[in-house]
Every structure is written in structure tokens, then in C-alpha cells.
Design an enzyme around this catalytic site. Structure first.
Site, PDB file in Angstrom:
ATOM      1  N   CYS A  94       0.798  -1.228   0.000  1.00  0.00           N
ATOM      2  CA  CYS A  94       0.000   0.000   0.000  1.00  0.00           C
ATOM      3  C   CYS A  94       0.838   1.289   0.000  1.00  0.00           C
ATOM      4  O   CYS A  94       1.409   1.633  -1.022  1.00  0.00           O
ATOM      5  CB  CYS A  94      -0.999  -0.049   1.151  1.00  0.00           C
ATOM      6  SG  CYS A  94      -2.401   1.060   0.884  1.00  0.00           S
ATOM      7  N   ARG A 128     -12.355   6.809  -0.779  1.00  0.00           N
ATOM      8  CA  ARG A 128     -11.361   5.774  -0.543  1.00  0.00           C
ATOM      9  C   ARG A 128     -11.873   4.422  -1.051  1.00  0.00           C
ATOM     10  O   ARG A 128     -13.079   4.170  -1.066  1.00  0.00           O
ATOM     11  CB  ARG A 128     -11.027   5.683   0.948  1.00  0.00           C
ATOM     12  CG  ARG A 128     -10.446   6.967   1.513  1.00  0.00           C
ATOM     13  CD  ARG A 128      -9.972   6.772   2.931  1.00  0.00           C
ATOM     14  NE  ARG A 128      -8.821   5.904   3.042  1.00  0.00           N
ATOM     15  CZ  ARG A 128      -7.574   6.274   2.754  1.00  0.00           C
ATOM     16  NH1 ARG A 128      -7.320   7.497   2.340  1.00  0.00           N
ATOM     17  NH2 ARG A 128      -6.584   5.417   2.892  1.00  0.00           N
ATOM     18  N   HIS A 194      -3.535  -5.569   2.402  1.00  0.00           N
ATOM     19  CA  HIS A 194      -3.096  -5.697   3.793  1.00  0.00           C
ATOM     20  C   HIS A 194      -3.760  -6.941   4.365  1.00  0.00           C
ATOM     21  O   HIS A 194      -4.360  -7.728   3.664  1.00  0.00           O
ATOM     22  CB  HIS A 194      -3.611  -4.519   4.640  1.00  0.00           C
ATOM     23  CG  HIS A 194      -3.088  -3.188   4.292  1.00  0.00           C
ATOM     24  ND1 HIS A 194      -1.958  -2.656   4.866  1.00  0.00           N
ATOM     25  CD2 HIS A 194      -3.556  -2.229   3.461  1.00  0.00           C
ATOM     26  CE1 HIS A 194      -1.768  -1.434   4.419  1.00  0.00           C
ATOM     27  NE2 HIS A 194      -2.713  -1.146   3.558  1.00  0.00           N
TER      28      HIS A 194
HETATM   29  N1  GLN Z   1      -2.062   6.935   2.371  1.00  0.00           N
HETATM   30  C1  GLN Z   1      -2.186   6.106   1.227  1.00  0.00           C
HETATM   31  C2  GLN Z   1      -3.550   6.170   0.561  1.00  0.00           C
HETATM   32  O1  GLN Z   1      -4.532   6.480   1.189  1.00  0.00           O
HETATM   33  C3  GLN Z   1      -1.837   4.675   1.581  1.00  0.00           C
HETATM   34  C4  GLN Z   1      -2.784   4.056   2.573  1.00  0.00           C
HETATM   35  C5  GLN Z   1      -2.353   2.712   3.090  1.00  0.00           C
HETATM   36  O2  GLN Z   1      -1.170   2.389   3.168  1.00  0.00           O
HETATM   37  N2  GLN Z   1      -3.322   1.946   3.524  1.00  0.00           N
HETATM   38  O3  GLN Z   1      -3.663   5.917  -0.616  1.00  0.00           O
END
Ligand code: GLN
Length: 247
Positions: A94, A128, A194
Site C-alpha cells: 500500500c 477511498r 493488507h
Molecule cells: N495513504 C495512502 C492512501 O490512502 C496509503 C494508505 C495505506 O497504506 N493503507 O492511498
């Protein structure tokens, strides 16, 4: 008996949704085969040479943490680039997957420069991309499934010469549009998954162990383990992803 040196980059900053479990899975599955694992935590500013690193692991992080480590990471560019050309293994999840590329533009419009080692870039999109995901991964023939949890605002796009890690079956993947997930370049694997990812996808854990052993010409034959529990965990996560997607 083999030995693997794992460098864990920025464990205090990049460690979301159980990413540390990936280290535990690598250690356990290696130890069960009498392979010794030495984990070296590397924080920002720590002076350390990458010459003895076989596998570099980096987890996910919030924008603020990504920003914090990005400068330190760039300082290490030459050294990491050299090791990558020599086929050192990198596994990045990520936020750190994004940092392997050219840049990540956050939802606030801030551009965080990446390592520039993998031909990909990331721009934040509207909303998101969150949920359980399943991909079909062609590291194996026939392909195998990988399952994990994704939560990212960034949309990642791959350049030519970089292969996706897999095709999205359930979830969003790199950008929610082109059905690609993750990236493979040389011995680098980047992914949005993840979860932790490795405990419930033991074939990926073993793939990384074999690549890390091969890097220093060690025996890559891994004794089979009883993976019935891991396979059940995998199937349960796949079912969960399928159910959420169909709601
Ligand atoms: N901050 C990054 C995003 O939102 C990565 C997030 C994460 O590692 N879960 O895209």
C-alpha cells in the site's frame, strides 16, 4: 540450513492493518524449515548498508507518515536501485508500494516524491477504496488467488514494463477501473493488500522465501507444510470478500 536477512523499513511509521503479521509469517514458515531469519528494523536516519539484505519489507501508512519517510527513502535511492538490479527481493504494501513509483499525490494535492524505481504513479481519487479483495495472481501457473484487505485513497497506474500482480476478482485493486492489482518488477512485489496478507496466502509467503534464498544462491527447496488452517483462513477471507461485493 539457510539464512535470510530481512530489512524491515520504517516499522514505526509504515505498519497498517496488521502489516507486521507479514514478518511473522515469513519468520515462522522459514523457521519451520530450519531456515534462520534475521530481521533488521530500519528507521529514518539509520545508517545501514543494504549489502547484506536479502528481502526488504515495507508496510502501509497514512499520508502524513508516507511524507515523513519519503525523504529518507529517496536518500537511499542509489543503494536500493543497485540492489534491485541485482535482484534483491522487495515486498511493499500500500503506502510503501506507492512510494516505489514516481510519486503519490494526496487528496490535499500534495505531491510526495517516490523512489522512482518502479514505473508507476499514484494520484488520490474521489473517496477511498475500502474492503476485502481477491485477485487472481499469475505468479503461478495455473494462477492462484490472493486475498487481503484494501483501504487507500490513491489510484495507481502502471507504466509499460511493469506487470500487475494480479487481476481483480473482488474489490478495487490499483485504481478501481482497470482490474489490475499490485505490480511486479524484477524481484519487487507491490500490492494494496493488507490484512495481514501473508498468513492467509501461504503460497505467496513461500514464493518470497524462495526468491530471498535464491538471491544468495541458497537451496530454494522448501519442505511442504500442513497448510490446512491457512487454507481455511484463505477460503474464509475469499468468501467474505465475495459476500460483501454481492450485497
Ligand atoms: N495513504 C495512502 C492512501 O490512502 C496509503 C494508505 C495505506 O497504506 N493503507 O492511498
Amino acid at each position: 540450513m539457510g539464512k535470510i536477512n530481512i530489512y524491515h523499513l520504517y516499522p514505526a511509521h509504515l505498519n497498517l492493518y496488521g502489516d507486521r503479521g507479514n514478518m511473522l509469517a515469513l519468520c515462522r514458515r522459514a523457521n519451520w524449515r530450519d531456515i534462520e531469519v534475521n530481521i533488521v528494523p530500519v528507521g529514518p536516519g539509520k545508517e545501514i548498508a543494504f549489502t547484506s539484505c536479502d528481502l526488504l519489507f515495507m508496510g502501509g501508512g497514512q499520508d502524513s507518515d508516507q511524507k515523513l519517510v519519503a525523504e529518507d527513502l529517496k536518500r537511499r535511492h542509489r543503494e536500493i536501485q543497485k540492489a534491485v538490479q541485482e535482484n534483491m527481493v522487495i515486498f511493499a504494501v500500500c503506502g510503501s508500494y506507492q512510494l516505489l513509483g514516481h510519486y503519490y499525490t494526496t487528496a490535499r494535492g500534495e505531491r510526495i516524491g517516490g523512489l522512482d524505481i518502479v514505473d508507476l504513479y499514484t494520484d488520490a481519487g474521489r473517496g477511498r477504496l475500502i474492503g476485502n479483495a481477491v485477485i487472481s495472481c499469475s505468479l503461478w501457473d495455473p494462477p492462484r488467488t490472493l486475498t487481503g484487505f484494501e483501504n487507500h485513497g490513491g489510484r495507481t497506474f502502471l507504466g509499460p514494463g511493469v506487470q500487475p500482480l494480479g487481476t481483480v476478482l473482488y474489490g478495487f485493486g490499483n485504481n478501481g477501473a482497470d482490474k489490475t492489482e499490485g505490480a511486479v518488477y524484477k524481484n519487487i512485489i507491490g500490492t494494496y493488500l493488507h490484512g495481514s496478507l501473508l498468513p492467509k496466502n501461504p503460497w505467496l509467503t513461500d514464493h518470497l522465501l524462495r526468491k530471498a534464498l535464491a538471491f544468495r544462491h541458497q537451496d530454494t527447496a522448501l519442505r511442504d507444510l500442513d497448510d490446512s488452517l491457512e487454507e481455511q483462513a484463505h477460503q474464509a477471507a475469499v468468501n467474505l470478500a465475495a459476500r460483501r461485493t454481492h450485497k
